[in-house]
Design a protein around this motif. Structure first.
Motif, PDB file in Angstrom:
ATOM      1  N   GLU A  31       0.776  -0.993  -0.070  1.00 47.26           N
ATOM      2  CA  GLU A  31      -0.267   0.409   0.234  1.00 47.26           C
ATOM      3  C   GLU A  31       1.063   1.054   0.316  1.00 47.26           C
ATOM      4  N   ARG A  32       2.148   1.073   1.095  1.00 47.16           N
ATOM      5  CA  ARG A  32       2.770   2.249   1.068  1.00 47.16           C
ATOM      6  C   ARG A  32       4.083   2.386  -0.695  1.00 47.16           C
ATOM      7  N   ILE A  33       3.876   1.091  -1.426  1.00 47.26           N
ATOM      8  CA  ILE A  33       4.571   1.799  -2.628  1.00 47.26           C
ATOM      9  C   ILE A  33       3.458   2.386  -3.397  1.00 47.26           C
ATOM     10  N   ALA A  34       2.245   1.456  -3.289  1.00 51.90           N
ATOM     11  CA  ALA A  34       0.823   1.833  -4.437  1.00 51.90           C
ATOM     12  C   ALA A  34       0.937   3.694  -4.213  1.00 51.90           C
ATOM     13  N   LYS A  35       0.614   4.008  -2.782  1.00 51.20           N
ATOM     14  CA  LYS A  35       1.013   5.728  -2.620  1.00 51.20           C
ATOM     15  C   LYS A  35       1.994   6.576  -3.093  1.00 51.20           C
ATOM     16  N   GLY A  36       2.956   5.883  -3.653  1.00 50.98           N
ATOM     17  CA  GLY A  36       3.840   6.212  -3.569  1.00 50.98           C
ATOM     18  C   GLY A  36       3.605   7.267  -5.329  1.00 50.98           C
ATOM     19  N   ALA A  37       3.382   5.506  -5.730  1.00 58.31           N
ATOM     20  CA  ALA A  37       2.614   5.825  -7.580  1.00 58.31           C
ATOM     21  C   ALA A  37       1.825   6.484  -7.737  1.00 58.31           C
ATOM     22  N   ARG A  38       1.010   6.485  -6.370  1.00 61.03           N
ATOM     23  CA  ARG A  38      -0.303   7.212  -6.832  1.00 61.03           C
ATOM     24  C   ARG A  38      -0.072   9.092  -7.169  1.00 61.03           C
ATOM     25  N   SER A  39       0.965   9.144  -5.978  1.00 67.31           N
ATOM     26  CA  SER A  39       1.402  10.274  -5.645  1.00 67.31           C
ATOM     27  C   SER A  39       2.074  11.160  -7.627  1.00 67.31           C
ATOM     28  N   ARG A  40       2.166   9.997  -7.948  1.00 69.27           N
ATOM     29  CA  ARG A  40       2.525  10.790  -9.492  1.00 69.27           C
ATOM     30  C   ARG A  40       1.670  10.577 -10.487  1.00 69.27           C
ATOM     31  N   LYS A  43      -3.014   5.935 -11.375  1.00 64.01           N
ATOM     32  CA  LYS A  43      -4.597   4.675 -10.981  1.00 64.01           C
ATOM     33  C   LYS A  43      -4.115   3.086 -10.189  1.00 64.01           C
ATOM     34  N   VAL A  44      -4.177   2.334  -9.656  1.00 69.15           N
ATOM     35  CA  VAL A  44      -3.861   1.495  -8.729  1.00 69.15           C
ATOM     36  C   VAL A  44      -5.546   0.627  -8.479  1.00 69.15           C
ATOM     37  N   LYS A  45      -4.864  -0.295  -8.835  1.00 69.73           N
ATOM     38  CA  LYS A  45      -5.978  -2.001  -8.574  1.00 69.73           C
ATOM     39  C   LYS A  45      -5.607  -3.078  -8.413  1.00 69.73           C
ATOM     40  N   THR A  46      -6.180  -2.967  -6.370  1.00 66.81           N
ATOM     41  CA  THR A  46      -5.880  -4.070  -5.592  1.00 66.81           C
ATOM     42  C   THR A  46      -6.767  -5.365  -5.977  1.00 66.81           C
ATOM     43  N   VAL A  47      -6.005  -6.523  -6.178  1.00 67.68           N
ATOM     44  CA  VAL A  47      -6.709  -7.762  -5.988  1.00 67.68           C
ATOM     45  C   VAL A  47      -5.702  -8.319  -4.990  1.00 67.68           C
ATOM     46  N   PHE A  48      -6.924  -9.422  -4.207  1.00 67.36           N
ATOM     47  CA  PHE A  48      -6.610  -9.637  -2.620  1.00 67.36           C
ATOM     48  C   PHE A  48      -6.371 -11.465  -3.020  1.00 67.36           C
ATOM     49  N   LEU A  49      -5.509 -12.206  -3.626  1.00 61.58           N
ATOM     50  CA  LEU A  49      -5.099 -13.492  -3.494  1.00 61.58           C
ATOM     51  C   LEU A  49      -6.536 -14.595  -3.470  1.00 61.58           C
ATOM     52  N   GLN A  50      -5.977 -14.327  -2.126  1.00 66.61           N
ATOM     53  CA  GLN A  50      -6.544 -15.202  -0.455  1.00 66.61           C
ATOM     54  C   GLN A  50      -8.690 -15.185  -1.361  1.00 66.61           C
ATOM     55  N   ASP A  51      -8.982 -14.495  -2.172  1.00 63.76           N
ATOM     56  CA  ASP A  51     -10.230 -14.111  -2.158  1.00 63.76           C
ATOM     57  C   ASP A  51     -10.593 -14.809  -3.476  1.00 63.76           C
ATOM     58  N   LEU A  52      -9.812 -14.995  -4.372  1.00 60.07           N
ATOM     59  CA  LEU A  52     -10.284 -16.119  -5.369  1.00 60.07           C
ATOM     60  C   LEU A  52      -9.953 -17.027  -5.525  1.00 60.07           C
ATOM     61  N   ASN A  53     -10.743 -17.773  -6.428  1.00 62.88           N
ATOM     62  CA  ASN A  53     -10.322 -18.596  -6.461  1.00 62.88           C
ATOM     63  C   ASN A  53      -9.164 -19.317  -8.312  1.00 62.88           C
ATOM     64  N   ILE A  54      -8.176 -19.407  -7.985  1.00 63.80           N
ATOM     65  CA  ILE A  54      -7.066 -19.869  -8.302  1.00 63.80           C
ATOM     66  C   ILE A  54      -6.433 -21.227  -8.548  1.00 63.80           C
ATOM     67  N   GLU A 181      11.495   3.918   8.119  1.00 63.39           N
ATOM     68  CA  GLU A 181      12.227   4.411   7.429  1.00 63.39           C
ATOM     69  C   GLU A 181      12.213   4.019   5.891  1.00 63.39           C
ATOM     70  N   LEU A 182      11.974   2.334   6.335  1.00 65.08           N
ATOM     71  CA  LEU A 182      10.950   1.660   5.309  1.00 65.08           C
ATOM     72  C   LEU A 182       9.946   1.448   4.367  1.00 65.08           C
ATOM     73  N   MET A 183       9.419   2.379   5.042  1.00 68.12           N
ATOM     74  CA  MET A 183       7.621   2.744   4.603  1.00 68.12           C
ATOM     75  C   MET A 183       8.406   3.913   3.619  1.00 68.12           C
ATOM     76  N   LYS A 184       9.125   4.441   4.028  1.00 70.24           N
ATOM     77  CA  LYS A 184       9.462   5.808   3.242  1.00 70.24           C
ATOM     78  C   LYS A 184      10.586   5.481   1.767  1.00 70.24           C
ATOM     79  N   GLU A 185      11.099   4.062   2.148  1.00 64.77           N
ATOM     80  CA  GLU A 185      11.634   3.583   1.055  1.00 64.77           C
ATOM     81  C   GLU A 185      10.600   2.756  -0.504  1.00 64.77           C
ATOM     82  N   ILE A 189      10.075   3.757  -4.049  1.00 68.20           N
ATOM     83  CA  ILE A 189      10.174   2.913  -5.421  1.00 68.20           C
ATOM     84  C   ILE A 189       9.090   2.608  -5.625  1.00 68.20           C
ATOM     85  N   GLY A 190       7.519   3.158  -5.286  1.00 68.19           N
ATOM     86  CA  GLY A 190       6.438   3.639  -5.892  1.00 68.19           C
ATOM     87  C   GLY A 190       6.214   4.869  -6.908  1.00 68.19           C
ATOM     88  N   ALA A 191       7.197   6.027  -6.414  1.00 67.20           N
ATOM     89  CA  ALA A 191       6.826   7.091  -7.816  1.00 67.20           C
ATOM     90  C   ALA A 191       8.252   6.676  -8.474  1.00 67.20           C
TER      91      ALA A 191
END
Length: 196
Positions: A31-40, A43-54, A181-185, A189-191
């Motif tokens: 989510e923090r990576i996605a936040k960095g991408a959104r700051s640029r 558009k972000v879409k998230t999928v939660f594999l646990q909810d899917l039948n794969i 520090e890790l959250m900032k990193e 990366i997202g940006a």
């Protein structure tokens, strides 16, 4: 008066959460990576594999035939293939389970084999960020490096670029968010993931 230049289309980023915990530590990093991408402007879409039948790959190799139209298994991976192709970048998140990535993410990766078959270039030009968490203090002892090596080998082979990886130690759900520090990193990366 000069014509106004057309604005660039926003980048599409797909977040693939491979943890059974929706609010786990790897999800917090993703989510923090996605936040960095959104700051640029992404558009972000998230999928939660646990909810899917794969289902696991059956090794039928039908996806590798010249006339193949993708994977023959009809499950929740089918719409995910479309999302993967339409995205410019992917964020893959997983906790370390038994010295490598989670089973959910490994099944997802195995099924992505269909995207590399019959001249399909779905991986070409994709940018990827990796988010991982582990309970041990050390990425080597925990097995995190095993998963990172799998990502490196698979995506290099497929023609995608890993822009960055962020990983850290945490056991309780959400605990990793205290590591500023890790959250900032992760955000940086997202940006970078959606930068030109």
């Amino acid at each position: 008066m000069a014509k106004k230049e057309k604005e660039a289309e926003p980048r599409n980023v797909l977040v693939v959460l491979g943890s059974p915990r929706r609010k786990g530590n790897s999800a917090a990093l993703a989510e923090r990576i996605a936040k960095g991408a959104r700051s640029r402007g992404a558009k972000v879409k998230t999928v939660f594999l646990q909810d899917l039948n794969i289902a696991p790959c059956r090794a039928c190799l039908a996806c590798q035939k010249p006339e193949a139209q993708g994977c023959v298994l009809r499950d929740d991976m089918q719409p995910l293939y479309r999302d993967l192709k339409e995205s410019d970048a992917w964020i893959l998140a997983s906790p370390v389970y038994w010295f490598t990535m989670s089973a959910q993410l490994k099944i997802f990766m195995d099924r992505c084999f269909a995207l590399a078959g019959a001249g399909n270039q779905a991986f070409q030009g994709k940018k990827i960020a990796i988010a991982m968490s582990f309970g041990d203090r050390d990425p080597f002892n925990s097995g995190c490096v095993n998963a990172l090596r799998t990502f490196q080998d698979a995506y290099r082979y497929a023609g995608a670029e890993i822009v960055g990886a962020v990983y850290g130690s945490a056991m309780l759900a959400g605990e990793i968010s205290k590591n500023r520090e890790l959250m900032k990193e992760a955000e940086e990366i997202g940006a970078a993931l959606v930068a030109d």
